[in-house]
Each structure stands twice: as structure tokens, then as C-alpha cells.
Design a protein around this motif. Structure first.
Motif, PDB file in Angstrom:
ATOM      1  N   SER A 786       0.838  -1.209   0.000  1.00  0.00           N
ATOM      2  CA  SER A 786       0.000   0.000   0.000  1.00  0.00           C
ATOM      3  C   SER A 786       0.869   1.254   0.000  1.00  0.00           C
ATOM      4  O   SER A 786       0.488   2.287  -0.564  1.00  0.00           O
ATOM      5  N   ARG A 787       2.039   1.177   0.603  1.00  0.00           N
ATOM      6  CA  ARG A 787       2.945   2.337   0.597  1.00  0.00           C
ATOM      7  C   ARG A 787       3.485   2.593  -0.800  1.00  0.00           C
ATOM      8  O   ARG A 787       3.548   3.741  -1.253  1.00  0.00           O
ATOM      9  N   MET A 788       3.904   1.535  -1.499  1.00  0.00           N
ATOM     10  CA  MET A 788       4.395   1.707  -2.857  1.00  0.00           C
ATOM     11  C   MET A 788       3.290   2.214  -3.781  1.00  0.00           C
ATOM     12  O   MET A 788       3.535   3.031  -4.681  1.00  0.00           O
ATOM     13  N   ARG A 789       2.059   1.762  -3.550  1.00  0.00           N
ATOM     14  CA  ARG A 789       0.941   2.263  -4.348  1.00  0.00           C
ATOM     15  C   ARG A 789       0.733   3.753  -4.099  1.00  0.00           C
ATOM     16  O   ARG A 789       0.502   4.532  -5.036  1.00  0.00           O
ATOM     17  N   LEU A 790       0.844   4.160  -2.826  1.00  0.00           N
ATOM     18  CA  LEU A 790       0.713   5.578  -2.490  1.00  0.00           C
ATOM     19  C   LEU A 790       1.794   6.395  -3.187  1.00  0.00           C
ATOM     20  O   LEU A 790       1.511   7.466  -3.767  1.00  0.00           O
ATOM     21  N   LEU A 791       3.038   5.915  -3.163  1.00  0.00           N
ATOM     22  CA  LEU A 791       4.130   6.647  -3.808  1.00  0.00           C
ATOM     23  C   LEU A 791       3.930   6.707  -5.324  1.00  0.00           C
ATOM     24  O   LEU A 791       4.146   7.752  -5.952  1.00  0.00           O
ATOM     25  N   GLN A 792       3.522   5.587  -5.914  1.00  0.00           N
ATOM     26  CA  GLN A 792       3.295   5.566  -7.362  1.00  0.00           C
ATOM     27  C   GLN A 792       2.223   6.571  -7.758  1.00  0.00           C
ATOM     28  O   GLN A 792       2.413   7.377  -8.679  1.00  0.00           O
ATOM     29  N   HIS A 793       1.093   6.551  -7.078  1.00  0.00           N
ATOM     30  CA  HIS A 793      -0.001   7.456  -7.434  1.00  0.00           C
ATOM     31  C   HIS A 793       0.328   8.904  -7.087  1.00  0.00           C
ATOM     32  O   HIS A 793      -0.108   9.830  -7.782  1.00  0.00           O
ATOM     33  N   GLY A 794       1.129   9.101  -6.038  1.00  0.00           N
ATOM     34  CA  GLY A 794       1.553  10.457  -5.702  1.00  0.00           C
ATOM     35  C   GLY A 794       2.461  11.035  -6.767  1.00  0.00           C
ATOM     36  O   GLY A 794       2.301  12.196  -7.180  1.00  0.00           O
ATOM     37  N   VAL A 795       3.405  10.244  -7.237  1.00  0.00           N
ATOM     38  CA  VAL A 795       4.303  10.683  -8.304  1.00  0.00           C
ATOM     39  C   VAL A 795       3.520  10.947  -9.586  1.00  0.00           C
ATOM     40  O   VAL A 795       3.729  11.966 -10.270  1.00  0.00           O
ATOM     41  N   ASP A 796       2.595  10.046  -9.926  1.00  0.00           N
ATOM     42  CA  ASP A 796       1.799  10.231 -11.152  1.00  0.00           C
ATOM     43  C   ASP A 796       0.998  11.520 -11.092  1.00  0.00           C
ATOM     44  O   ASP A 796       0.891  12.249 -12.089  1.00  0.00           O
ATOM     45  N   ALA A 797       0.428  11.810  -9.920  1.00  0.00           N
ATOM     46  CA  ALA A 797      -0.392  13.019  -9.793  1.00  0.00           C
ATOM     47  C   ALA A 797       0.440  14.285  -9.978  1.00  0.00           C
ATOM     48  O   ALA A 797      -0.089  15.332 -10.395  1.00  0.00           O
ATOM     49  N   LEU A 798       1.731  14.201  -9.710  1.00  0.00           N
ATOM     50  CA  LEU A 798       2.590  15.378  -9.860  1.00  0.00           C
ATOM     51  C   LEU A 798       3.106  15.540 -11.293  1.00  0.00           C
ATOM     52  O   LEU A 798       3.270  16.664 -11.776  1.00  0.00           O
TER      53      LEU A 798
END
Length: 953
Positions: A786-798
Motif C-alpha cells: 500500500s505504501r508503494m501504491r501511495l508513492l506511485q499514485h503520488g508521483v503520477d499526480a505530480l
């Protein structure tokens, strides 16, 4: 020996000082008054009125809240007498008194002391819940079964005592705790730290100047001082009224206030000359031992041999002794007041430990051998005790006894008692039938010592192994020990890796995966490969791993996929890792518990290991293997940082550095420097973070520890970002793995993905930021956790200019699983809110900024808190000011207030934060006035008012 008149004679069964009012005296003095509850044999203790009063107050405190006292004093100073007085007073006050005594001759027998203490509660033990009952039954030798986990035995013993204490207060009295076996000492320490709020008391006594396996830290200690000159003179005058003035003064000078010496030495001084009084420089204990020898020499041989048997047997259980021999011969020793038998408990106790030492010193080799053989014969089902007694009875090589000791060592090692396992292997080596077997056992002992830590003998053991056999240098245990000792000294990792890999390649193991030595060697090689951090080391590891038949064991298989390169091999290993984690509640092998935690690191499953990591930490604090304790501390430090428990992580890291130094495991110190560095960076102490990171690098590079040198870039990147130096932040984030690449066998590159992308965007490196986001998607890091998913989606949103990316991040942030990663979730919210504000979506930006600000405040992440507050102002947000704003709360106070507002009890909050419920209560006591509330019910509104925002634009 002169005695007081028979009408006033008082007999002391524990070598204590007696106080007798002489004939003709009228009223007793204040210091001679009878203490309620103390029997006539112990009520008149010369000069001990202060101590007796303290015992009374202590018992009263036990009745209400539980209490503990660690008593220390010189031999013969009266510790046993005061313990006896405490027992009498407690029994008179309707306490349930449980007594035990450490035995020098059973210090290597696990749970022997606990058996003494809890044997009277055998009936109550059978009424415990099945898991706790079975654990105690096996540990205490009442029944067969697999070796229970140490923590389970601890909890079972504590549960038993607190259950019994519901009917009447319970007092545990332990004498000679310096000889307590390690396993019992761990349980005793566990109980002693958890008796508050329960009517359970613990008094444990040891000789001054001795060490024990019982960890005394944090427990109240008292010292029994020698008698004053006045009290000593009064005791001598009462006991020996006809002694000449010259002899009296010599006795006072020699005894130096030691009550046992004052009572015992006159017999020696008045008799014929003996070595004990040739010179006044002879230590006091030698004089006393000489005095006991004078008295023991007059015993019949059957009595002396029976006392020798009782000394070696250790427990003092009369039923056990009766099963070994006829106890008729005990009578002369009882009449001579050398021993006493408690008819109620059925336990034999010696008047003083020096009696036992003297009995052994006066015995012949053959007498000692026969006593040990007799005890071993009476213990057919107790592998540990039987093997040690057989070893004590064996003077020369005996491979059968050596093999039995070796089996016993493996059993105690499973329970985490590395030092006891080493002791058994060392003795087994001495008894081995061949030099090769001796060398093999010494090599295994060296490996255990080097791997577990806390033993300074590993280097010596390894050298002895090599001296015994030239071939021993090539054994896997010897190679593993040499590799571990090398990296923990001044040697480099590359040499250690080459040495161990060569031993594995040439070993006579047939590549059998179930060979314990081969499995251990492969686990060690995995860690060495990570430390070395180069592709070549991993190629060697995987080549050797592939040669195992029929394949690596379950744990080694999972670790080889989740630890070296989780980006490429972690996701397929997830089901197997989850299966391993489900075994933790019943796992008795503490090494497996530690390694399951290690396998969980890069797939972010440390949270599921927390309970078991704390179990290892507590065991280490109470005398267990430091290596396991330190590994668990690593796991807790990292999980604490990622989830916002920064105070806990920082405190654990400082403690762990001390453990590294105390245990000689200095190689592991770098990890705790890393923890302190990332917390310092997160809290804005950038100079400190850089200094700690530099310390890691300066230590790691000369030793070839490239893995540690690479990880040091993480706190540097974080410290640079905290100060707004995003050029440096990008440089450090890209040092381990360049933009657009998730480097193979660099697992820590996943920890810097967001740092790299954010720094790239802030320094105009848009292409690099997008390349890194693409690499993350291509590797599907979101599938790892879930942490890696959060980082992936956070990076994509930026980096991705689409509403879908923002919507996906919003959904991820709403997932409770993402909320666990407090620091990264807060950073992503802040960065995303900045993008939303630039697009004039002020309402959505405020929502994220308020959540981010709360998270940063809870952690004390001041640089990011300042940025979040500034961004909030930029959106036009103005907080509603209360008389006592929550900004006055510390990070931990804010977290506790939030949990209390959500409805959790103090106990539930304490369990979640791993602090005591009293600490929670103390925090709430300070929180209420800060928030302007007087009760728990007002917390939610007070916190909501602080976080409230003005109406949306």
C-alpha cells in the motif's frame, strides 16, 4: 561455642544475626521491640529495626499496587535473615509466599529456579488457559512437549501469579539470584516489571559484586549494610558473654560488622590455629568457609554425601531428593543447623551458600562424580539437566555425553539462550571423542557467539577450533564465525563474502537444503551480499542458492526474493511472505522470528511484525541474544519512521547504539545512525542529519560496506529538501539509482523515489521526473505494498497532466491503508496541494493541506509543517483561534489526544503506541488544560475547532 542462656536462646535458621535480650533486662529498647508477624526465631534482629520497618511498608505497598525490591549485600550480612523475616511478616499478613534460591550448580539448567518458585502452584497451573498451561508445564518439566517461546512462558507465569493474587497477595522471594539460570531470570525480570497495579511483590537478593542474568535496570534496589560497631558489640556480648576483651576486639575487627562472621568466627578463633586466621589479609569469605569446614568435618560421611547430593541437585525439593537416596542421614546436618527442612513446602535450604561451597571443596573427585551420576540417573526425561550432570561426572572424552550436550545446546538455542548454548557446546567439545568433533563443536559455538552477540569468546573459540583440527577452518560454522568476526572488526565485507562463499562451495554438505549449517551459511551470505552491494556478490549468492537440493527452505526462499531485489522479484514472493507472517504467533524459534521481519522490510510488512519485534526487544533487554534484539530494533525504527512514530524511533536508535557497544556488535551501529539521521532530517535538524550520514559513509567505505554508504544518501536528500535545497536533494536521491532507473539489487532505491521526482520537478528536470515515474509504473511497484501504491499514485499526480491521475491519488489517500504511512502521505498531500493551488482549486488544496499539517505536527516535522502552514495562508485560509490552541501540544500529545477523541481507552492507546497506560494518563492530564477541556468528551470538539476552516470560496 558459647551460647546465650537457654531461656533466651534464639535459633536463626538462615545464618542471620540474632538479637536476644539478656537475662535481667527490663523493657526492650526501641531497636529490640518485636515486629508484628515475625516469628520468635527472627523477631530479635540486632540493629535491623529500620529494615524491618521498611519491609512492613513494602508489604503494604504490595497489597495495594504491587512492588519490587532488588536486595544486595555482602555474604553473611543478613540478606537471608531479612528475606526470612519478610516471609514471616507476609505470611502473618495472609500473603501467599513463594520462595526459591539460585543454585550455582544449576545455573545452566533452564527454568530450574522458576520450577522452585511455582511448584507450590502446580494445581493452579492446570487451571490456566491451555496455551499458557502447556507452556508452563513444559518449561517447568511437568510434562512433555515442544520447547515453548520464552515470552509465552513469561506471560504464563505472570498470568498464574496475578490469578492467584486475586485471592490473596502474592510475594516472590528469591535468594542468591546471582546463580539464577538465565531462562528463570528472564521470567523473573518480566514479572518484576509488570507487577504494578497487581497485588504481587518480588524480593530478589544477590551478593554484592556479583552479576546475574536478571536485568536490574529500572527496578528499585536496596543495600543491606553491615551492622554498626555498637550493634556488632551488642551481638557479641549477648552470644559470647565470657569472651575476653582481646578476643572480642579481634573478632570485631575481623568481622567488620558482618553478622554471620560475628556468630561463626569465635569457634575458629577459640580452637586450634587454622589457615583462616593466619593472616588478617585473608578475605572474609575464606574465613567463613574455614569455619564451616571445621563444623562439616564432624559430620558422618553419609550426611556429608547427602549434603553434596543436595548441593548439586539444586532445587532442594525433598521429594526429588528422596527419590534419589535415603534422607535418614540428613538428621545430623539439621541438628547442627547447617540445613533446615520446611515441613510446609517440603524444601531443604542451606543456612548459607558458603556451606554448599565448603561441602563441594571438602569432597573427593569420586564422591562428586557419583553424586552427579545419581542425579542424572534420576532425570531421564530432562535433557538439559541430565546432560549437564553427566558432563560433570565425566572426566575424560565421552562421545555419548558430548552428543547429548550438543542436543541440549540446540534446544536452548531455539529458546534464544545463546550463552547457554555456547556453554553446552564448549563442554561438549571438551568431552568429544575425536579432535575433529571437538573442533566442529567449538566452531559452532564460535558461530553462535559471533551471530548472536553478547559473548566475547567467539574469537577465542574459533582459534581453539582451528588449533584442534586443520580441517575445522573449512567447516561452515567456522567460516561463518570468521566472516562475522571479520566484518565486526577491522576486516572488509568483500573478504568476508569470499571466505564464506568459498567454504560453502567446497563444503562436504552435498548441497542438502535441510543441512542446518548450510542454511545458516546461506542466510549469512545473503546479508554479506547486501552489505557489499555489488552485482558480483549477488551473482555468487544466487548461483550457490540454485545448487541447494531440492531447493532452499521456506524462509531462505522468501528472503532471497524480497530482500535483494524487491522491485523485480518481490511481488511473486508476497503470498509466501504472508504465509510466513501467519506463523509468527506460534513460532518458538526466535531466529526465524527475526528473519521473517527482515524478509518483510522492502515489502512494507513490518507493521505485521511489530508485536513480535517487541517480543525480541524485551527478551534482549532481559538478557537474550543482542543480535536478535538489534535486528528487531532496526525493524521497529524503520516502521516507526514511516508511520510517524518518530519519538519512539529516535529513542530506540539511541538505546540500540548502546546495545551495539555493550554487546560488541559494533558493525550494526550504522543502521541506528541512519535512523537518527532521517528523523533529524525530518525534524529540520539538517546539520545533525548530514553529520550522522557522513559518519556512516566514513565508516562504511573503507570496509567495503557499499550498502550502508548508499543508504546514507537518504538522510542527505531529506535534509536538503527540508532546507529547500532541491538541487542537492536531487543529487543525493539519484546517487543510489539515477533518474529513470530502479537499479537492480539496490532495494533502498524505492525509499527515494518520491524524493527524486519532487526534487526533479522543483529544479526544472521535468523529463527526469517523468522518466522516473515511467520506470516505477513499468516495474509495477504499486503491486508491492500500500505504501508503494501511495508513492506511485503520488508521483503520477505530480508529473501526469490528467484529472485521472489526481482522482486516483485522491482515492488512494482515502484508503485507510495509506493513512498508516503518515510522513509520506503528508508529503504527497503537501506537494499535490501546491499543484492544486497553482491551478486555483483552493478548496481541494485546503483539504489536503489541513491533513498534511496535522500529520506534520504529530511527527514534529517542522520544515514541512512551516511549508504546509504557508501554503494554507496562500489559499486564504484563516484558522478559528481558541483560547488553548492545539498548536501548544507536542507531536505525541496530539497523537494521544486524537486517539482518545476517537474513543480509545488509555489501555488501548498504550497498546497502540507501545507505552504504559499511566504515561497515557499523564499526557491527557497535560492535554486537557492546553485544549481548554475538562473531560474526554470535549476532546473531539476542541481538536475539530482547531482544524476548522472558513467557508469555501
Amino acid at each position: 561455642m558459647c551460647r546465650a542462656p537457654s531461656a533466651w536462646r534464639a535459633v536463626d535458621d538462615h545464618g542471620s544475626q540474632l538479637r536476644v535480650r539478656p537475662a535481667g533486662a527490663t523493657e526492650p529498647t526501641r531497636s529490640e521491640r518485636v515486629v508484628p508477624g515475625v516469628t520468635a526465631s527472627r523477631e530479635l534482629l540486632v540493629g535491623r529495626d529500620v529494615e524491618l520497618a521498611r519491609i512492613g511498608r513494602f508489604l503494604e505497598s504490595v497489597r495495594h499496587d504491587g512492588n519490587v525490591r532488588m536486595v544486595r549485600g555482602e555474604p553473611g550480612v543478613g540478606k537471608s535473615a531479612l528475606l526470612a523475616a519478610a516471609a514471616d511478616m507476609a505470611e502473618a499478613a495472609d500473603f501467599r509466599v513463594l520462595r526459591g534460591s539460585g543454585s550455582e550448580f544449576e545455573a545452566d539448567v533452564s527454568y530450574s529456579l522458576l520450577n522452585q518458585l511455582l511448584l507450590p502452584l502446580y494445581g493452579e497451573t492446570q487451571r490456566l488457559p491451555p496455551a499458557l498451561r502447556d507452556a508452563l508445564t513444559v518449561a517447568l518439566g511437568f510434562g512433555p512437549g515442544p520447547a515453548p517461546a520464552a515470552l509465552l512462558v513469561c506471560n504464563a507465569a505472570l498470568s498464574l501469579l496475578t490469578t492467584v493474587a486475586r485471592k490473596a497477595p502474592v510475594l516472590l522471594i528469591v535468594d542468591d539470584v546471582q546463580w539464577a539460570d538465565r531462562a528463570s531470570a528472564v521470567v523473573l525480570g518480566f514479572i518484576a516489571r509488570r507487577v504494578p497495579r497487581s497485588p504481587v511483590g518480588v524480593i530478589a537478593a544477590r551478593r554484592t559484586g556479583t552479576e546475574s542474568f536478571l536485568d536490574h535496570r529500572g527496578l528499585t534496589g536496596v543495600t543491606v549494610e553491615p551492622l554498626s560497631t555498637e550493634a556488632s558489640a551488642r551481638l557479641v556480648d549477648v552470644r559470647f558473654p565470657t569472651m575476653t576483651a582481646r578476643a572480642r576486639q579481634r573478632l570485631l575487627d575481623l568481622a567488620q560488622g558482618n553478622p554471620l562472621a560475628l556468630v561463626e568466627l569465635p569457634a575458629t578463633l577459640a580452637g586450634p590455629p587454622c589457615p583462616a586466621n593466619v593472616s588478617d589479609v585473608v578475605p572474609l569469605s575464606d574465613r567463613l568457609q574455614a569455619s564451616f569446614a571445621h563444623r562439616i568435618a564432624g559430620l558422618p560421611d553419609p550426611t556429608r554425601l547427602l549434603l553434596l547430593l543436595a548441593t548439586f541437585e539444586g532445587s532442594g525439593d525433598v521429594r526429588t531428593l528422596r527419590g534419589m537416596t535415603d534422607l535418614t542421614a540428613l538428621a545430623p546436618a539439621e541438628r547442627a543447623q547447617l540445613v533446615r527442612v520446611d515441613d510446609t513446602t517440603g524444601r531443604l535450604t542451606f543456612r548459607h551458600p558458603l556451606i554448599q561451597s565448603t561441602i563441594v571443596a571438602m569432597s573427593t573427585h569420586e564422591e562428586r562424580r557419583r553424586a552427579h551420576l545419581g542425579i542424572a540417573e534420576a532425570l531421564p526425561g530432562d535433557l538439559e539437566r541430565r546432560s549437564w550432570h553427566l558432563a560433570a561426572a565425566t572426566a575424560g572424552p565421552d562421545e555419548a555425553v558430548a552428543a547429548e550436550l550438543e542436543r541440549a545446546s540446540h534446544r536452548v538455542l531455539q529458546r534464544g539462550d545463546a550463552l547457554a548454548a555456547i556453554a553446552a557446546l564448549m563442554r561438549a567439545a571438551n568431552l568429544s571423542g575425536t579432535r575433529e568433533d571437538a573442533a566442529r563443536r567449538l566452531a559452532e559455538a564460535a558461530y553462535i557467539g559471533a551471530e548472536a552477540g553478547g559473548s566475547g569468546d567467539a574469537t577465542t573459540l574459533l582459534a581453539r577450533s582451528r588449533e584442534m583440527s586443520v580441517d575445522a577452518a573449512g567447516t561452515l560454522h567456522a567460516a561463518g564465525a570468521a566472516a562475522l568476526l571479520m566484518i565486526n572488526g577491522d576486516g572488509d565485507v568483500h573478504t568476508a563474502h569470499r571466505l564464506l562463499a568459498g567454504a560453502i562451495e567446497t563444503g562436504a554438505h552435498g548441497w542438502r537444503a535441510d543441512d542446518p549449517a548450510l542454511d545458516e551459511a546461506m542466510h549469512t551470505l545473503l546479508l554479506l551480499s547486501w552489505y557489499a552491494g555489488s552485482p558480483g556478490h549477488w551473482v555468487t549468492f544466487h548461483r550457490l542458492l540454485g545448487m541447494l537440493r531440492p531447493g532452499p527452505g521456506d524462509l531462505l526462499s522468501v528472503m532471497s526474493r524480497t530482500f535483494p531485489d524487491p522491485v523485480r522479484t518481490g511481488a511473486p514472493a508476497l503470498p509466501d511472505l504472508k504465509a510466513l507472517i501467519t506463523t509468527l504467533p506460534e513460532e518458538a524459534d526466535l531466529t526465524r522470528v527475526m528473519r521473517i521481519g527482515t524478509a518483510s522490510i522492502y515489502l512494507d510488512r513490518l507493521g505485521e511484525n511489530r508485536e513480535y519485534s517487541w517480543r525480541l526487544v524485551r527478551q534482549g533487554r532481559e538478557g537474550g541474544a543482542p543480535r536478535r534484539q538489534l535486528s528487531a530494533m532496526m525493524h521497529l525504527c524503520l516502521d516507526g519512521f514511516l508511520t510517524g512514530r518518530w519519538d519512539e524511533s529516535e529513542a530506540l536508535a539511541v538505546e540500540a547504539q548502546q546495545v551495539c557497544g555493550d554487546s560488541g556488535l559494533t558493525f550494526l551501529r550504522w543502521y541506528f545512525l541512519y535512523t537518527r539521521a532521517i528523523v533529524a532530517a525530518g525534524r529540520g535538524r539538517s546539520d545533525e542529519a548530514y553529520e550522522l550520514a557522513d559518519e556512516i559513509t566514513h565508516w562504511a567505505l573503507p570496509r567495503g560496506v557499499a550498502g550502508a554508504a548508499a543508504i546514507a544518501h537518504h538522510p542527505r536528500a531529506l535534509a536538503a529538501a527540508a532546507t529547500g535545497d532541491f538541487e542537492s536533494a536531487f543529487r543525493h536521491a539519484a546517487a543510489s539509482s539515477p533518474a529513470g532507473v530502479l537499479a537492480a539489487n539496490v532495494p533502498n532505491c524505492t525509499w527515494l523515489m518520491f524524493d527524486l521526482v519532487e526534487a526533479a520537478l522543483r529544479t526544472g528536470r521535468t523529463a527526469e521526473a517523468r522518466a522516473h515515474a515511467d520506470a516505477m509504473r513499468e516495474a509495477d511497484v504499486a503491486a508491492l505494498s500500500s505504501r508503494m501504491r501511495l508513492l506511485q499514485h503520488g508521483v503520477d499526480a505530480l508529473v501526469v497532466d490528467s484529472d485521472d491521475a489526481g482522482t486516483r491519488l485522491e482515492q488512494t489517500l482515502d484508503d485507510p491503508a495509506s493513512g498508516r504511512w503518515l510522513f509520506e502521505a503528508s508529503r504527497i498531500r503537501l506537494a499535490f496541494a501546491e499543484k492544486l493551488r497553482r491551478r486555483r482549486n483552493l478548496s481541494a488544496a485546503r483539504t489536503h493541506l489541513l491533513a498534511a499539517r496535522t500529520g506534520f505536527a504529530a511527527m514534529g516535522a517542522d520544515p514541512w509543517l512551516v511549508r504546509a502552514t504557508a501554503e494554507l495562508r496562500a489559499t486564504g485560509y484563516q484558522p478559528v483561534v481558541t483560547e488553548q490552541p492545539a498548536a501548544g501540544l507536542t507531536g505525541q500529545e496530539l497523537e494521544i489526544a486524537g486517539l482518545a477523541a476517537s474513543g480509545l481507552t488509555n489501555k488501548q492507546i498504550a497498546e497502540r503506541l507501545y507505552i504504559s497506560h499511566r504515561t497515557v494518563g499523564a499526557h491527557l492530564y497535560r492535554i486537557f488544560p492546553k485544549l481548554g477541556v475538562s473531560a474526554r468528551a470535549g476532546l473531539r470538539d476542541a481538536l475539530s475547532a482547531h482544524s476548522a476552516e472558513l467557508p469555501n470560496d
